[in-house]
Design an enzyme around this catalytic site. Sequence first.
Site, PDB file in Angstrom:
ATOM      1  CB  VAL A 195      -0.947   0.024   1.231  1.00  0.00           C
ATOM      2  CG1 VAL A 195      -1.959  -1.118   1.139  1.00  0.00           C
ATOM      3  CG2 VAL A 195      -0.167  -0.048   2.536  1.00  0.00           C
ATOM      4  CB  CYS A 196      -0.107   4.790  -0.576  1.00  0.00           C
ATOM      5  SG  CYS A 196       0.621   6.428  -0.622  1.00  0.00           S
ATOM      6  N   PRO A 197       2.832   4.428   1.088  1.00  0.00           N
ATOM      7  CG  PRO A 197       4.779   5.486   1.940  1.00  0.00           C
ATOM      8  CD  PRO A 197       3.551   4.702   2.360  1.00  0.00           C
ATOM      9  CB  ILE A 198       5.242   0.283   0.334  1.00  0.00           C
ATOM     10  CG1 ILE A 198       5.273   0.704   1.817  1.00  0.00           C
ATOM     11  CG2 ILE A 198       6.375  -0.689   0.061  1.00  0.00           C
ATOM     12  CD1 ILE A 198       6.516   1.427   2.241  1.00  0.00           C
TER      13      ILE A 198
END
Lengths: 79, 268
Positions: free
Chosen positions: A14-17
């Site tokens: 998920v964000c920011p990954i």
Amino acid sequence: MHNRDGFVDITDVVCPITFVKAKIAMEEMESGKILEVKMNDGEPIQNVPRSFKDEGHKVIQVVKNEDGTYSVFIEKDGL
Amino acid sequence: MKFSQEQMERYSRHIILNEVGVKGQIKLLESKVLIIGTGGLGAPAAMYLAAAGVGTIGLVDADTVELSNLQRQIIHSTKDVGKPKVISGKETINDMNPDVKVMTYHEWVSSANITDIIKDQDYDFIIDGTDNFPAKFLINDACVLLHKPFSHAGIIRFSGQTMTYVPGQGPCYRCVFLNPPAPDLVPSCKEAGVLGVMGGIMGTIQASEAIKYLLGIGDLLTGRLLVFEALDMEFRTVKLASRTNCVVCGENPTLKDLIDYEQRACEL
Ligand SMILES: [Zn+2]
């Protein structure tokens, strides 16, 4: 679908990954090569291609897959 | 080197930055920073550099943690009172980030050991977090002679100052301040109060300079002294010039042997 030189699946993060994982995959490629990034609908498809554009890479094709995910083909340093 | 899933997450907010990216983060992980003094300035500097993933951090300090340190030396906790500061600092860093290798030097720097300490890991950047003029001049002279960049900072009461030395890119600390003040002009221990946050503000600026230097980005405080006054909440920078006749970095340097200046011990 477009031919590709590299592939990364960011549907498992998920964000920011999401962008980080895609960016790491891109850094391992040579200029001019094409990376396919598989991503989820929603936040990833709205942000990840744009972030790549901001860093000078060219989005050359976006394909909607049958499972609702997207395959985005990006040319390194294409802009 | 390849990032682990954990590293990718830990450093994600760095990697996203174009100026850092994957290459920059790897550079930080392969970098070595020496922090001399783990007090008001060194504590926050060490913590931010550890959090940033600087791969090797050296801590130099002969002191043990005292209750009166805890008002500002945030790397140490109440349970650490009585422990050597370098050990307490190492434990905090290890808890925070297992990627960081911590080297400890449980001693004061002097002309006898500073060269060996800097050479021990061939540190890339040095942070002066000391609280006395003899150490500050010693660190400057050693760094100039060894061609090492360093960040100077000092804090007292509500004021702080900091500058960065990079070989060949501007004045050294001695170009600006020449010699230590006479010992009787230096505030005695009772006079030397300091607002706790001063170390946090200035030490964090020192950590920023180290990171920028390691990444090769932005403009450093070379040829500039940054002065901060907390009561007015004002930052200003003063331009500094190199002295061609500086005894350590000038055209005909005469200082070849490090000097141990005298000063009353004073815990700031
Ligand atoms: Zn000089």
